[in-house]
Write an enzyme that holds these catalytic residues in place. Structure first.
Site, mmCIF file in Angstrom:
data_model
loop_
_atom_site.group_PDB
_atom_site.id
_atom_site.type_symbol
_atom_site.label_atom_id
_atom_site.label_comp_id
_atom_site.label_asym_id
_atom_site.label_seq_id
_atom_site.Cartn_x
_atom_site.Cartn_y
_atom_site.Cartn_z
ATOM 1 C CG HIS A 17 -1.908 -1.037 1.346
ATOM 2 N ND1 HIS A 17 -1.985 -1.918 2.397
ATOM 3 C CD2 HIS A 17 -2.923 -1.383 0.506
ATOM 4 C CE1 HIS A 17 -3.003 -2.751 2.215
ATOM 5 N NE2 HIS A 17 -3.578 -2.455 1.077
ATOM 6 C CE LYS A 41 -11.670 -8.004 2.869
ATOM 7 N NZ LYS A 41 -10.992 -7.275 1.806
ATOM 8 N NE ARG A 90 -2.418 -6.797 -4.952
ATOM 9 C CZ ARG A 90 -3.229 -6.937 -3.923
ATOM 10 N NH1 ARG A 90 -2.768 -7.365 -2.784
ATOM 11 N NH2 ARG A 90 -4.514 -6.666 -4.042
ATOM 12 C CB SER A 128 -3.978 -7.176 4.225
ATOM 13 O OG SER A 128 -3.631 -5.881 3.785
HETATM 14 P P1 ADP Z 1 -9.715 -3.648 -0.841
HETATM 15 O O1 ADP Z 1 -10.228 -4.572 0.224
HETATM 16 O O2 ADP Z 1 -10.623 -2.543 -1.212
HETATM 17 O O3 ADP Z 1 -9.105 -4.374 -2.039
HETATM 18 P P2 ADP Z 1 -7.088 -3.318 0.160
HETATM 19 O O4 ADP Z 1 -6.717 -2.609 1.416
HETATM 20 O O5 ADP Z 1 -6.905 -4.791 0.153
HETATM 21 O O6 ADP Z 1 -8.541 -2.879 -0.146
HETATM 22 O O7 ADP Z 1 -6.292 -2.712 -1.049
HETATM 23 C C1 ADP Z 1 -6.416 -1.382 -1.440
HETATM 24 C C2 ADP Z 1 -5.736 -1.169 -2.765
HETATM 25 O O8 ADP Z 1 -4.340 -1.410 -2.612
HETATM 26 C C3 ADP Z 1 -6.177 -2.045 -3.904
HETATM 27 O O9 ADP Z 1 -6.176 -1.258 -5.079
HETATM 28 C C4 ADP Z 1 -5.118 -3.108 -3.994
HETATM 29 O O10 ADP Z 1 -5.002 -3.638 -5.291
HETATM 30 C C5 ADP Z 1 -3.907 -2.285 -3.625
HETATM 31 N N1 ADP Z 1 -2.808 -3.093 -3.098
HETATM 32 C C6 ADP Z 1 -2.780 -3.843 -2.003
HETATM 33 N N2 ADP Z 1 -1.590 -4.467 -1.845
HETATM 34 C C7 ADP Z 1 -0.837 -4.051 -2.900
HETATM 35 C C8 ADP Z 1 0.473 -4.353 -3.356
HETATM 36 N N3 ADP Z 1 1.251 -5.212 -2.709
HETATM 37 N N4 ADP Z 1 0.880 -3.745 -4.475
HETATM 38 C C9 ADP Z 1 0.063 -2.917 -5.152
HETATM 39 N N5 ADP Z 1 -1.164 -2.619 -4.799
HETATM 40 C C10 ADP Z 1 -1.630 -3.181 -3.693
#
Ligand code: ADP
Length: 158
Positions: A17, A41, A90, A128
């Site tokens: 992030h 969720k 990703r 995560s």
């Molecule tokens: P959501 O549950 O809405 O997907 P997340 O907190 O899991 O929220 O992720 C928020 C954003 O961050 C999403 O666009 C996700 O693709 C991006 N993201 C999460 N981890 C990474 C990573 N390792 N590299 C690039 N983008 C990431």
């Protein structure tokens, strides 16, 4: 001033992030990390803790604010007088759901644009859920998350 909103669950915030946030700051003047409630969720951390961890992890970064919202993202954008959403990509598998969400948000508010940045390849595999799983099994997560997150994860999973 170009303002962008980076929404997500951030359960918890990872270096993936933070990489997206740094890339966003290369493109925009001001960035709001918008931590959302997820009614359908189950999260490990409460909304308050997810916000706290994001704030602590980003405290040295200029032009970044951490806020929370519940409800529709387009309503939060309106409140913030913003029209651009930032999301990270990703791998190809992220694309389909991100594409759908971006189009839906545009249907809800036609002036809204979603901008995607590609993560550093170092973080392609990072999410995560994996971090929580590795932490729960006693693995080393110091390369995946900032110190405050590592500490709270360890305490929580004790
Ligand atoms: P959501 O549950 O809405 O997907 P997340 O907190 O899991 O929220 O992720 C928020 C954003 O961050 C999403 O666009 C996700 O693709 C991006 N993201 C999460 N981890 C990474 C990573 N390792 N590299 C690039 N983008 C990431």
């Amino acid at each position: 001033m170009r303002k962008v909103v980076y929404p997500g669950t951030f359960d918890p915030i990872t270096y993936g992030h933070i990489d997206v946030i740094k890339r966003g700051l290369n493109l925009f003047d001001e960035l709001i990390v918008a931590v959302t409630t997820r009614p359908r969720k189950k999260t490990l951390f409460s909304l308050e803790d997810r916000v706290k961890l994001a704030k602590e992890s980003l405290e040295n970064m200029k032009n970044v604010q951490v806020k929370s919202f519940n409800g529709l993202l387009v309503d939060f954008l309106k409140l913030e007088k913003a029209s651009i959403i930032l999301r990270g990509l990703r791998e190809v598998s992220d694309f389909e759901s991100e594409f759908q969400t971006a189009i839906l948000n545009r249907k809800l508010a036609d002036y809204v644009e979603t901008v995607f940045v590609m993560t550093n390849e170092k973080y392609f595999y990072l999410n995560s859920t994996a971090v929580k799983e590795i932490a729960s099994l006693g693995g080393d997560i110091s390369g995946f998350v900032p110190k405050p997150v590592e500490k709270m994860l360890r305490d929580r999973l004790k």
